[in-house]
Motif scaffolding. Structure first.
Motif, mmCIF file in Angstrom:
data_model
loop_
_atom_site.group_PDB
_atom_site.id
_atom_site.type_symbol
_atom_site.label_atom_id
_atom_site.label_comp_id
_atom_site.label_asym_id
_atom_site.label_seq_id
_atom_site.Cartn_x
_atom_site.Cartn_y
_atom_site.Cartn_z
ATOM 1 N N UNK A 149 43.687 49.791 45.858
ATOM 2 C CA UNK A 149 44.988 48.664 45.969
ATOM 3 C C UNK A 149 45.676 48.045 46.991
ATOM 4 N N UNK A 150 46.404 46.843 46.741
ATOM 5 C CA UNK A 150 46.775 46.449 47.388
ATOM 6 C C UNK A 150 48.330 45.820 46.508
ATOM 7 N N UNK A 151 49.073 45.619 47.801
ATOM 8 C CA UNK A 151 50.641 45.359 47.259
ATOM 9 C C UNK A 151 50.858 44.581 48.453
ATOM 10 N N UNK A 152 51.504 42.958 47.966
ATOM 11 C CA UNK A 152 52.322 42.545 49.130
ATOM 12 C C UNK A 152 52.805 42.095 48.512
ATOM 13 N N UNK A 153 53.987 41.992 49.770
ATOM 14 C CA UNK A 153 55.594 41.565 49.653
ATOM 15 C C UNK A 153 55.884 40.440 50.369
ATOM 16 N N UNK A 179 49.790 37.581 33.330
ATOM 17 C CA UNK A 179 48.659 39.106 32.955
ATOM 18 C C UNK A 179 48.175 38.774 34.101
ATOM 19 N N UNK A 180 47.620 39.591 34.636
ATOM 20 C CA UNK A 180 46.491 40.220 35.526
ATOM 21 C C UNK A 180 45.535 41.655 35.513
ATOM 22 N N UNK A 181 44.479 41.462 36.014
ATOM 23 C CA UNK A 181 43.225 42.072 35.098
ATOM 24 C C UNK A 181 43.676 43.099 36.524
ATOM 25 N N UNK A 182 44.175 44.861 35.878
ATOM 26 C CA UNK A 182 44.442 46.095 36.579
ATOM 27 C C UNK A 182 43.175 45.920 36.278
ATOM 28 N N UNK A 215 45.920 36.944 41.352
ATOM 29 C CA UNK A 215 44.889 36.446 40.797
ATOM 30 C C UNK A 215 44.036 36.043 41.719
ATOM 31 N N UNK A 216 43.594 35.237 42.559
ATOM 32 C CA UNK A 216 42.533 34.718 43.424
ATOM 33 C C UNK A 216 41.803 36.073 43.701
ATOM 34 N N UNK A 217 42.829 37.187 44.613
ATOM 35 C CA UNK A 217 42.608 38.328 45.284
ATOM 36 C C UNK A 217 41.948 38.780 44.376
ATOM 37 N N UNK A 218 41.986 39.482 43.116
ATOM 38 C CA UNK A 218 40.993 40.350 42.042
ATOM 39 C C UNK A 218 39.978 39.425 42.224
ATOM 40 N N UNK A 219 39.450 38.561 41.722
ATOM 41 C CA UNK A 219 38.407 37.597 41.546
ATOM 42 C C UNK A 219 37.377 37.770 43.047
ATOM 43 N N UNK A 220 38.459 37.763 44.152
ATOM 44 C CA UNK A 220 37.579 37.476 45.486
ATOM 45 C C UNK A 220 37.234 38.671 46.136
ATOM 46 N N UNK A 221 38.109 40.203 45.983
ATOM 47 C CA UNK A 221 38.223 40.919 47.012
ATOM 48 C C UNK A 221 37.397 41.968 45.823
ATOM 49 N N UNK A 222 36.772 42.594 46.469
ATOM 50 C CA UNK A 222 36.319 44.501 45.328
ATOM 51 C C UNK A 222 37.513 45.398 45.693
ATOM 52 N N UNK A 223 38.161 45.294 45.128
ATOM 53 C CA UNK A 223 39.807 45.916 44.747
ATOM 54 C C UNK A 223 40.325 45.451 43.910
ATOM 55 N N UNK A 225 43.066 46.692 41.717
ATOM 56 C CA UNK A 225 44.001 46.400 42.185
ATOM 57 C C UNK A 225 45.351 45.483 42.750
ATOM 58 N N UNK A 226 45.371 44.376 42.587
ATOM 59 C CA UNK A 226 45.944 43.827 42.999
ATOM 60 C C UNK A 226 47.622 42.668 42.627
#
Length: 352
Positions: A149-153, A179-182, A215-223, A225-226
């Motif tokens: 997971x990645x949490x951004x503040x 909507x987010x794909x988690x 949204x972008x990081x969920x599509x471009x990183x292998x993570x 939950x962001x």
């Protein structure tokens, strides 16, 4: 450099800051443009005529001759469609967009094959959030294995001077559902809910907010939950906003008249400072975590600095062709972030 850089919205706050930075590297090769030629001309005179003023309305463009000598377009305005960027790509012109609107970025992403075919590099997610948030997330992923997971503040200062459009975008999103794909499951989230506390210029709650970076990081990183959260530097104002959201009163913020009144209030009775900050915390499957952060003052200034550095990369490096986000192109992220100190010595970076 024989060809020119066109900055659309170049006499605005961020656009003129970008021009000021780039004219030192490429003097007399920067075109600042917008719907008002007189404003562009006044800004050019302020810059000792080291930039070229031009009248340009990208939503009603009949004469494309301004693009004949242009190698790179930097877009500082939100657009109604992709007509202008498509035309730039068709002419082999590279393109950089500082927009934070995910819907707009999604439409530009669809032009990847067109950009490849026409030898054009298009860079999105340029600024603070998205931008630096993406770079910090990419960096922590490169330093850890099996990130879960990645949490951004994101910390924003209420004393920062913004244009009306930026205020309205914020008001609209305070009361939004998105909507987010988690973990591969579509989830509907409510902005300004689910607080998480962390220390960023003080210990405070941060609330979910619909920034495009997640949204972008969920599509471009292998993570799997962001999530991105936001707080203001005035803590009571953050908590009041969350309380109003809980009572469903924030829906009033979507009313244009209410927005207009609030914007004037912010301008006439400023509070807070122009501080900004970003913190990114990644966790792996074993519960280990890594945090990195940046802090500074004047969000518009740091957005301009990021844009200027990305522009230099596009012009001076042999970057791949197509549509990319900033974190997909910057190879050495700590070095890139440290270069931003050349524009602002007060910019603080905490990367270990």
């Amino acid at each position: 450099m024989k060809r020119k850089i066109l900055i659309v919205g170049g006499y605005g706050a961020v656009g003129s800051s970008i021009a000021e930075r780039l004219m030192k590297v490429y003097p007399h090769h920067i075109i600042i443009a917008g719907r008002s030629f007189s404003k562009a001309q006044a800004k050019a005179e302020e810059f000792q005529n080291k930039v070229i003023p031009q009248q340009l309305d990208v939503n009603n463009l009949k004469d494309f001759s301004v693009l004949n000598e242009v190698e790179l377009v930097i877009m500082c305005l939100d657009q109604q469609n992709t007509d202008f960027v498509e035309y730039c790509i068709s002419k082999g012109i590279s393109y950089l967009d500082i927009s934070a609107d995910y819907q707009n970025l999604q439409e530009i992403e669809k032009l990847h094959c067109l950009a490849e075919q026409n030898n054009s590099t298009v860079v999105l997610s340029v600024g603070l959030a998205p931008g630096i948030t993406n770079l910090l997330a990419q960096y922590v992923v490169s330093q850890m294995q099996n990130v879960e997971s990645i949490d951004i503040f994101v910390l924003l200062g209420l004393g920062e001077k913004h244009g009306d459009h930026a205020y309205r975008w914020t008001f609209d999103n305070v009361d939004s559902n998105y909507t987010l794909k988690i973990h591969d499951e579509e989830k509907t989230l409510k902005s300004f809910t689910q607080p998480l506390k962390t220390n960023l210029s003080g210990n405070r709650n941060f609330y979910l907010f619909n920034f495009s970076d997640q949204h972008v990081l969920l599509n471009t990183l292998d993570v799997p939950k962001v999530q991105t959260r936001m707080a203001f530097d005035v803590e009571w104002f953050t908590e009041l906003t969350a309380f109003l959201r809980k009572l469903r009163i924030t829906r009033l913020f979507r009313n244009k008249k209410v927005q207009g009144f609030a914007i004037q209030s912010f301008k006439n009775f400023p509070m807070g400072t122009d501080v900004f900050g970003v913190k990114v915390i990644a966790k792996d499957k074993n519960g280990n975590s890594k945090g990195v952060s940046v802090k500074g003052n004047n969000e518009g200034r740091i957005t301009a600095s990021v844009a200027a550095e990305i522009a230099v990369l596009v012009l001076d490096e042999n970057l791949p062709k197509g549509v990319f986000h900033s974190h997909q192109l910057v190879k050495d992220i700590p070095v890139f972030l440290n270069r931003l100190k050349n524009y602002d010595s007060g910019f603080q970076i905490n990367i270990q």
